[in-house]
Design a protein around this motif. Structure first.
Motif, PDB file in Angstrom:
ATOM      1  N   ASP A 180       0.860 -27.182 -12.959  1.00  0.00           N
ATOM      2  CA  ASP A 180       2.243 -27.668 -12.878  1.00  0.00           C
ATOM      3  C   ASP A 180       2.929 -27.372 -11.547  1.00  0.00           C
ATOM      4  O   ASP A 180       4.151 -27.448 -11.448  1.00  0.00           O
ATOM      5  N   ARG A 181       2.164 -27.040 -10.520  1.00  0.00           N
ATOM      6  CA  ARG A 181       2.760 -26.780  -9.201  1.00  0.00           C
ATOM      7  C   ARG A 181       2.054 -27.615  -8.157  1.00  0.00           C
ATOM      8  O   ARG A 181       0.822 -27.662  -8.073  1.00  0.00           O
ATOM      9  N   ILE A 182       2.847 -28.277  -7.305  1.00  0.00           N
ATOM     10  CA  ILE A 182       2.262 -29.134  -6.283  1.00  0.00           C
ATOM     11  C   ILE A 182       1.481 -28.323  -5.250  1.00  0.00           C
ATOM     12  O   ILE A 182       0.507 -28.806  -4.664  1.00  0.00           O
ATOM     13  N   GLU A 183       1.877 -27.053  -5.035  1.00  0.00           N
ATOM     14  CA  GLU A 183       1.157 -26.218  -4.082  1.00  0.00           C
ATOM     15  C   GLU A 183      -0.292 -25.997  -4.532  1.00  0.00           C
ATOM     16  O   GLU A 183      -1.230 -26.087  -3.730  1.00  0.00           O
ATOM     17  N   TYR A 184      -0.480 -25.696  -5.823  1.00  0.00           N
ATOM     18  CA  TYR A 184      -1.838 -25.515  -6.347  1.00  0.00           C
ATOM     19  C   TYR A 184      -2.604 -26.840  -6.326  1.00  0.00           C
ATOM     20  O   TYR A 184      -3.812 -26.874  -6.108  1.00  0.00           O
ATOM     21  N   ASP A 185      -1.874 -27.926  -6.571  1.00  0.00           N
ATOM     22  CA  ASP A 185      -2.511 -29.235  -6.564  1.00  0.00           C
ATOM     23  C   ASP A 185      -3.022 -29.570  -5.168  1.00  0.00           C
ATOM     24  O   ASP A 185      -4.118 -30.121  -5.009  1.00  0.00           O
ATOM     25  N   PHE A 186      -2.231 -29.227  -4.147  1.00  0.00           N
ATOM     26  CA  PHE A 186      -2.650 -29.494  -2.774  1.00  0.00           C
ATOM     27  C   PHE A 186      -3.860 -28.638  -2.404  1.00  0.00           C
ATOM     28  O   PHE A 186      -4.796 -29.114  -1.744  1.00  0.00           O
ATOM     29  N   LEU A 187      -3.853 -27.377  -2.837  1.00  0.00           N
ATOM     30  CA  LEU A 187      -5.022 -26.525  -2.591  1.00  0.00           C
ATOM     31  C   LEU A 187      -6.271 -27.120  -3.242  1.00  0.00           C
ATOM     32  O   LEU A 187      -7.368 -27.052  -2.687  1.00  0.00           O
ATOM     33  N   ASP A 188      -6.098 -27.708  -4.414  1.00  0.00           N
ATOM     34  CA  ASP A 188      -7.219 -28.329  -5.111  1.00  0.00           C
ATOM     35  C   ASP A 188      -7.815 -29.453  -4.265  1.00  0.00           C
ATOM     36  O   ASP A 188      -9.037 -29.613  -4.204  1.00  0.00           O
ATOM     37  N   MET A 189      -6.942 -30.246  -3.607  1.00  0.00           N
ATOM     38  CA  MET A 189      -7.452 -31.297  -2.719  1.00  0.00           C
ATOM     39  C   MET A 189      -8.213 -30.707  -1.542  1.00  0.00           C
ATOM     40  O   MET A 189      -9.156 -31.305  -1.031  1.00  0.00           O
ATOM     41  N   LEU A 190      -7.801 -29.497  -1.109  1.00  0.00           N
ATOM     42  CA  LEU A 190      -8.492 -28.836  -0.005  1.00  0.00           C
ATOM     43  C   LEU A 190      -9.795 -28.191  -0.459  1.00  0.00           C
ATOM     44  O   LEU A 190     -10.567 -27.704   0.375  1.00  0.00           O
ATOM     45  N   GLY A 191     -10.010 -28.166  -1.781  1.00  0.00           N
ATOM     46  CA  GLY A 191     -11.220 -27.550  -2.304  1.00  0.00           C
ATOM     47  C   GLY A 191     -11.077 -26.079  -2.617  1.00  0.00           C
ATOM     48  O   GLY A 191     -12.070 -25.380  -2.863  1.00  0.00           O
ATOM     49  N   VAL A 192      -9.835 -25.578  -2.622  1.00  0.00           N
ATOM     50  CA  VAL A 192      -9.571 -24.176  -2.942  1.00  0.00           C
ATOM     51  C   VAL A 192      -9.080 -24.118  -4.383  1.00  0.00           C
ATOM     52  O   VAL A 192      -7.985 -24.586  -4.696  1.00  0.00           O
ATOM     53  N   ARG A 193      -9.885 -23.525  -5.270  1.00  0.00           N
ATOM     54  CA  ARG A 193      -9.581 -23.588  -6.703  1.00  0.00           C
ATOM     55  C   ARG A 193      -9.797 -22.226  -7.369  1.00  0.00           C
ATOM     56  O   ARG A 193     -10.279 -21.281  -6.751  1.00  0.00           O
ATOM     57  N   GLY A 194      -9.414 -22.162  -8.658  1.00  0.00           N
ATOM     58  CA  GLY A 194      -9.683 -20.986  -9.479  1.00  0.00           C
ATOM     59  C   GLY A 194      -9.064 -19.714  -8.934  1.00  0.00           C
ATOM     60  O   GLY A 194      -7.904 -19.688  -8.507  1.00  0.00           O
ATOM     61  N   PHE A 195      -9.828 -18.615  -8.946  1.00  0.00           N
ATOM     62  CA  PHE A 195      -9.331 -17.327  -8.476  1.00  0.00           C
ATOM     63  C   PHE A 195      -8.932 -17.392  -7.005  1.00  0.00           C
ATOM     64  O   PHE A 195      -8.012 -16.699  -6.567  1.00  0.00           O
ATOM     65  N   SER A 196      -9.623 -18.218  -6.241  1.00  0.00           N
ATOM     66  CA  SER A 196      -9.292 -18.356  -4.823  1.00  0.00           C
ATOM     67  C   SER A 196      -7.875 -18.878  -4.648  1.00  0.00           C
ATOM     68  O   SER A 196      -7.100 -18.384  -3.826  1.00  0.00           O
ATOM     69  N   ALA A 197      -7.489 -19.890  -5.439  1.00  0.00           N
ATOM     70  CA  ALA A 197      -6.141 -20.460  -5.346  1.00  0.00           C
ATOM     71  C   ALA A 197      -5.085 -19.448  -5.766  1.00  0.00           C
ATOM     72  O   ALA A 197      -4.006 -19.366  -5.173  1.00  0.00           O
ATOM     73  N   ARG A 198      -5.399 -18.638  -6.784  1.00  0.00           N
ATOM     74  CA  ARG A 198      -4.412 -17.676  -7.283  1.00  0.00           C
ATOM     75  C   ARG A 198      -4.161 -16.528  -6.306  1.00  0.00           C
ATOM     76  O   ARG A 198      -3.194 -15.791  -6.457  1.00  0.00           O
ATOM     77  N   SER A 199      -5.020 -16.393  -5.306  1.00  0.00           N
ATOM     78  CA  SER A 199      -4.802 -15.335  -4.315  1.00  0.00           C
ATOM     79  C   SER A 199      -3.760 -15.723  -3.273  1.00  0.00           C
ATOM     80  O   SER A 199      -3.329 -14.877  -2.484  1.00  0.00           O
ATOM     81  N   PHE A 200      -3.350 -16.979  -3.258  1.00  0.00           N
ATOM     82  CA  PHE A 200      -2.333 -17.430  -2.308  1.00  0.00           C
ATOM     83  C   PHE A 200      -0.938 -17.021  -2.783  1.00  0.00           C
ATOM     84  O   PHE A 200      -0.661 -16.983  -3.988  1.00  0.00           O
ATOM     85  N   ARG A 201      -0.062 -16.740  -1.805  1.00  0.00           N
ATOM     86  CA  ARG A 201       1.307 -16.330  -2.125  1.00  0.00           C
ATOM     87  C   ARG A 201       2.139 -17.570  -2.457  1.00  0.00           C
ATOM     88  O   ARG A 201       2.298 -18.473  -1.629  1.00  0.00           O
TER      89      ARG A 201
END
Length: 448
Positions: A180-201
């Motif tokens: 439900d957040r566009i920031e996580y969605d954009f990371l997904d397009m970059l290929g950054v997902r799962g635990f890796s995405a949750r490490s972002f501030r």
């Protein structure tokens, strides 16, 4: 080398994405991306890498090429993928192709429901471009399925140049975003997902929220005295109203945030008119298209949304301006006073008088004049008299046409009446009067 370019579209959460990427530059490097630094304003809003977009828009491709060259060298020295973001690149396909020729370019974008995009464009026209039109008038001018700014046609142009595999477009809709957040969605397009995405501030508060209805109406009214050739005051007002809106939005739950209301018939026509564009986007371009995307969520038929006093919020927003930018408010009050003194109240738009009421600037209300007898009623009375002749019918028809502003037609009709009654003084005076008015009208048109 590989280059990822986020192009918007405008009003699809770009400020939130840019703020997020800027705050996580070191984390992005860990996952293979170099995101060049850029500035934000007092409300943490930015245009991303707007310096590049501004150079391209100004036709200064030499400056744009220097910026790109520096970023490419930096990314290459670190063995990273260059990642840039700017809505100003949205329609600049040929320039982007020229600047990044020889590189593996990936385009990232979001597509908003066209009806919501139109309403958002109206807001933006008021916030940043001195717009004065109420929403209904704005939609009347812009609401067409051929509007390339909102119907998705631009993305097909990107596909033609860079190929379908290089252009990734997702729907701008919370139900389609990862977590439900566009920031996580954009990371997904970059290929950054799962635990890796949750490490972002991730910033909890929203960035660059829409103006509240009261703040938007106040800015629309202030645009009648703000000077486009001296934008400093407008920037100050925008900064203050953005802060007011951000605070107000933070205090409201999602259920309390009022949707934008549009005339039901107009809304139905818009939804129906944009169906082909939505279907083409879904079938040929969009990723992860949810069912919610087919209907506007933040725009509803008038009368169905929660009732809220917009005028009360206009006064609240103005009080915030008085506290935040008092010197600017005093200057605007002076400009409004001068405008009110230059014309009678009856000659000024209602919005100016409404602004004077909000700002507490004295003004005289328009005088209540007795309605003049209708030209049409007089014409009917004259035509129905037992003595009326053909010249009389034509004379009265000319009067009606002139009242409707159809002066050229009125002149043609009164000339025919004058041919029938060449010595009729009333017809002669009308003919000369219409010719003079037509001459003045032509003169004004040429000057404008």
């Amino acid at each position: 080398m590989k280059v990822c370019i986020h192009i918007g579209a405008p009003k699809t959460g770009s400020s939130a994405i840019q703020y997020f990427l800027r705050n996580n530059r070191s984390k992005l490097e860990k996952y293979g991306y170099f995101y060049p630094e850029h500035r934000t304003d007092k409300n943490d809003v930015s245009g991303g890498h707007a310096e590049l977009g501004s150079a391209i828009i100004a036709g200064d491709l030499e400056k744009a090429a220097d910026l790109v060259s520096g970023w490419l060298q930096e990314a290459q020295s670190r063995k990273l993928t260059l990642l840039i973001s700017s809505e100003a690149l949205y329609g600049r396909i040929s320039e982007v192709q020229e600047l990044f020729q020889g590189h593996n370019v990936q385009i990232f974008a979001y597509f908003r429901n066209p009806v919501e995009a139109l309403v958002s464009n109206h807001n933006q026209s008021i916030k940043r471009h001195f717009g004065r039109l109420p929403l209904a008038d704005f939609l009347e001018q812009r609401a067409t399925p051929n509007n390339r700014g909102v119907n998705g046609e631009v993305f097909f142009d990107w596909v033609k140049v860079f190929g379908s595999q290089a252009v990734r477009v997702r729907p701008y809709n919370p139900s389609a975003f990862k977590k439900d957040r566009i920031e996580y969605d954009f990371l997904d397009m970059l290929g950054v997902r799962g635990f890796s995405a949750r490490s972002f501030r991730l910033e909890k508060r929203l960035i660059n929220t829409s103006y509240t209805p009261g703040a938007l109406e106040l800015k629309r009214l202030l645009n009648f005295v703000l000077d486009p050739d001296a934008p400093k005051d407008s920037v100050e007002v925008d900064w203050a109203l953005q802060g007011f809106s951000d605070k107000a939005s933070a205090k409201r739950s999602a259920a309390e945030k009022a949707p934008v209301e549009v005339n039901p018939e107009v809304l139905a026509l818009l939804v129906e008119g944009f169906k082909p564009a939505l279907e083409r986007m879904r079938s040929e371009v969009l990723e992860n298209c949810t069912e919610d995307f087919w209907r506007p969520v933040t725009v509803v038929p008038a009368g169905t949304g929660p009732k809220r006093s917009e005028l009360a919020e206009v006064f609240q927003a103005f009080s915030h301006l008085q506290q935040t930018i008092p010197a600017t408010v005093q200057q605007l009050e002076q400009k409004l006073t001068e405008l009110l003194e230059s014309k009678s109240a009856g000659e000024l738009p209602f919005a100016v008088l409404k602004l004077a009421n909000v700002m507490g600037v004295p003004f005289r209300e328009p005088s209540q004049r007795k309605a003049k007898p209708s030209v049409v009623a007089g014409a009917v009375k004259s035509v129905l008299s037992g003595n009326a002749k053909d010249a009389d019918y034509l004379r009265e028809l000319a009067k009606v046409l002139a009242e409707q502003g159809l002066l050229e037609e009125a002149v043609k009709v009164i000339e025919k009446a004058r041919n029938l009654r060449p010595n009729g003084q009333g017809i002669i005076k009308l003919h000369e009067s219409y010719l003079e008015r037509l001459k003045v009208q032509a003169s004004q048109s040429s000057e404008g």
